[in-house]
Scaffold this active site. Structure first.
Site, mmCIF file in Angstrom:
data_model
loop_
_atom_site.group_PDB
_atom_site.id
_atom_site.type_symbol
_atom_site.label_atom_id
_atom_site.label_comp_id
_atom_site.label_asym_id
_atom_site.label_seq_id
_atom_site.Cartn_x
_atom_site.Cartn_y
_atom_site.Cartn_z
ATOM 1 N N HIS A 276 -19.782 -138.268 68.734
ATOM 2 C CA HIS A 276 -19.260 -138.989 67.572
ATOM 3 C C HIS A 276 -19.126 -138.055 66.362
ATOM 4 O O HIS A 276 -18.045 -137.927 65.763
ATOM 5 C CB HIS A 276 -20.198 -140.154 67.239
ATOM 6 C CG HIS A 276 -19.773 -140.975 66.055
ATOM 7 N ND1 HIS A 276 -19.081 -142.152 66.186
ATOM 8 C CD2 HIS A 276 -19.936 -140.788 64.721
ATOM 9 C CE1 HIS A 276 -18.821 -142.654 64.980
ATOM 10 N NE2 HIS A 276 -19.348 -141.841 64.066
ATOM 11 N N GLU A 277 -20.201 -137.380 66.037
ATOM 12 C CA GLU A 277 -20.155 -136.483 64.874
ATOM 13 C C GLU A 277 -19.185 -135.325 65.121
ATOM 14 O O GLU A 277 -18.512 -134.872 64.197
ATOM 15 C CB GLU A 277 -21.561 -135.963 64.528
ATOM 16 C CG GLU A 277 -22.570 -137.051 64.128
ATOM 17 C CD GLU A 277 -22.105 -137.980 63.013
ATOM 18 O OE1 GLU A 277 -21.346 -137.523 62.125
ATOM 19 O OE2 GLU A 277 -22.475 -139.168 63.027
ATOM 20 N N HIS A 280 -15.812 -136.313 63.977
ATOM 21 C CA HIS A 280 -15.647 -136.148 62.524
ATOM 22 C C HIS A 280 -15.395 -134.672 62.206
ATOM 23 O O HIS A 280 -14.544 -134.335 61.374
ATOM 24 C CB HIS A 280 -16.925 -136.578 61.792
ATOM 25 C CG HIS A 280 -17.100 -138.063 61.655
ATOM 26 N ND1 HIS A 280 -16.189 -138.861 61.012
ATOM 27 C CD2 HIS A 280 -18.100 -138.894 62.061
ATOM 28 C CE1 HIS A 280 -16.622 -140.130 61.024
ATOM 29 N NE2 HIS A 280 -17.775 -140.170 61.670
ATOM 30 N N GLU A 306 -13.416 -142.308 60.616
ATOM 31 C CA GLU A 306 -14.129 -143.012 61.684
ATOM 32 C C GLU A 306 -13.253 -143.118 62.939
ATOM 33 O O GLU A 306 -13.769 -143.194 64.052
ATOM 34 C CB GLU A 306 -14.542 -144.392 61.165
ATOM 35 C CG GLU A 306 -15.792 -144.966 61.781
ATOM 36 C CD GLU A 306 -17.028 -144.098 61.680
ATOM 37 O OE1 GLU A 306 -17.206 -143.367 60.699
ATOM 38 O OE2 GLU A 306 -17.832 -144.155 62.634
HETATM 39 MG MG MG Z 1 -19.158 -142.001 61.801
#
Ligand code: MG
Length: 508
Positions: A276-277, A280, A306
């Site tokens: 997830h990170e 980003h 996001e």
């Molecule tokens: Mg996030």
């Protein structure tokens, strides 16, 4: 679109003298941002516990210096002058747009900002105790303060139809209650149907024994690093550390950092946090280097940021193809996986659970948690509901959506910290999922052999496609403008529901 040869010859995106002057004056602000980012990162990762007090004094001083620079008449006048110029290019217009948005917040009465900051700090402490004791009454008076201040803030920021619009716009430019109502009323009933169709015989609803299996944290760190290498991360420009609440921080296009965490059990949690990170991080790493040091070096909105993490975590990271790709590596590192097949791992990564806790939700149930919070926030800002009615409203809504009832406030309304800072943020989680849906829908059509490439670990083409469509622009275009230009779309939830329906009901 310019070729890479043309790109390497371009030395600036900014030609207008007023904008150039603005960017020159912006340099100290950028430097302050840079310093503040490092301080935040350090605070969350390596700072000794007792350094907190000294750090908070220094941080608040730097925030004041930041404000002083920004609200300096010379700088403000330059922004005002730039507003009057016709014929700016997209990058120049982007700079002016982003600075106007920041000025709008900086121009809020200092007394109100101070009130908000004090109320937030107090609310946070009260929330911790209330949550611990599972007693909403301890938090309620502080929430009332926050509500009062947020209403005043909305009035000062200005809005056309609904006070919530002013707050939503802070996180997702141009977002309104009218738009959100339309988005959620399209999304939620379809998700309800998909979830309702998953019966007990579905392999997606069976819990895996792996959820109870402990892992060695050092081994997990190695696995996370292997994952990042598989995804092509250049550790010359990137690093991964550990923090209680994982985050990504972008200091420059050549210095982007993520954190992850190790619970010590149920290894998919650490793995998906890392991916997830990483999503980003790719956004920031692939921004146009020529916008570094300008106000454009940031994602265009929370929702779009996001979407990048959600796309990598769910659409790629939980796909059959990716599971195929990483299974040998996982088995290599985790002896306890010996008897598990690739298929077992796929369902372990994709278990659907009706849980009252948002952070434990999966990609199918997550948006119900957000819709619930949005409805309550909207009602709060409307003044249609009093604070003491909120816990019951929360619980009965949870029952409508997921058929479960939180057993107490801790499992219900007290689970998230967000409201100690105010309202308007939650919807960006769902907007991110919706945009990630648009992306997977479009990417599978436009990128040849998408699935085959993921299966083979060839992610270059997908990353390049994302760079061209989204990453390179940073904040040049407002989110809705970016969606229109790059995908000829809006926050259209149909792509997400198509993707989920296919995956969970038709095993595809
Ligand atoms: Mg996030």
């Amino acid at each position: 679109m310019e070729t890479s040869a043309q790109r390497s010859k371009t030395t600036t995106r900014f030609k207008n003298p007023t904008v150039k002057k603005l960017l020159e004056e912006y340099k100290p602000l950028y430097a302050l941002d840079h310093a503040e980012s490092i301080m935040d990162w350090d605070l969350e990762t390596y700072m000794p516990k007792e350094g907190t007090e000294g750090r908070s004094v220094a941080s608040s001083q730097i925030t004041l210096i930041h404000q002083k620079f920004f609200l300096d008449d010379n700088f403000k006048n330059l922004v005002l002058r730039a507003n009057e110029i016709d014929g700016l290019n997209d990058y120049e217009r982007g700079v002016v747009r982003v600075l106007n948005r920041t000025l709008k917040v900086m121009n809020l009465p200092p007394k109100l900002l101070e009130e908000q900051s004090i109320a937030s700090t107090k609310a946070f402490t009260a929330w911790q105790e209330a949550r611990e004791k599972s007693d909403f009454k301890l938090f309620a008076p502080h929430l009332d303060d926050i509500i009062r201040i947020q209403r005043e803030m909305a009035d000062k920021l200005g809005y056309e139809k609904h006070p919530y619009d002013a707050l939503a716009d802070l996180y997702e430019e141009g977002m309104t209650v009218e738009k959100l109502d339309k988005i959620f009323s399209n999304l939620i009933p379809v998700l309800g149907k998909i979830l309702g169709s998953l019966d007990q015989s579905s392999p997606f609803v069976k819990s895996s024994k792996l959820e109870q299996v402990p892992y060695n944290k050092e081994q997990m760190r190695i696995v996370n690093e292997e994952l990042l290498k598989l995804m092509g991360f250049d550790f010359g420009k990137f690093r991964m550390d550990v923090s209680a609440h994982p985050f990504t921080i972008a200091i420059s296009p050549s210095d982007v950092r993520i954190t992850t965490r190790y619970e010590g059990v149920d290894f998919k949690k650490s793995m998906s946090t890392t991916i997830h990170e990483a999503g980003h991080a790719i956004y920031n790493l692939q921004m146009d280097p020529l916008i570094a040091g300008t106000p454009l070096f940031a994602g265009t909105s929370f929702g779009i940021h996001e979407s990048q993490s959600g796309f990598l975590e769910n659409m790629i990271g939980r796909s059959r193809e990716f599971v195929h790709l990483v299974t040998p590596m996982l088995k290599n590192n985790f002896g306890f996986l010996e008897d598990y097949t690739e298929e077992d791992l796929y369902y372990y990564f994709n278990t659907v659970k009706r849980t009252p806790i948002r952070t434990e939700a999966d990609e199918l149930t997550y948006n119900f948690h957000i819709a619930l919070r949005y409805e309550l926030e909207k009602a709060i800002m409307d003044g249609k509901v009093s604070t003491n009615e909120l816990p019951e409203l929360w619980n009965s809504r949870m029952e409508d959506y997921l058929g479960i009832r939180p057993k107490d406030d801790k499992e219900g309304i007290l689970q998230d910290v967000h409201w100690t800072d105010g309202f308007g943020y939650f919807p960006t989680y769902s907007l991110g999922n919706i945009v990630a849906g648009v992306i997977i829908g479009k990417a599978k059509k436009e990128i040849q052999d998408f699935d085959k490439n993921v299966r083979a670990g060839n992610l270059m083409q997908i990353k390049e496609w994302l760079r061209v469509k989204i990453h390179r622009f940073g904040g040049v275009y407002a989110p809705q403008e970016l969606l229109r230009r790059s995908f000829d779309e809006d926050y259209n939830p149909n792509y997400l529901t198509d993707y989920l329906e296919k995956k969970y009901l038709h095993s595809g």
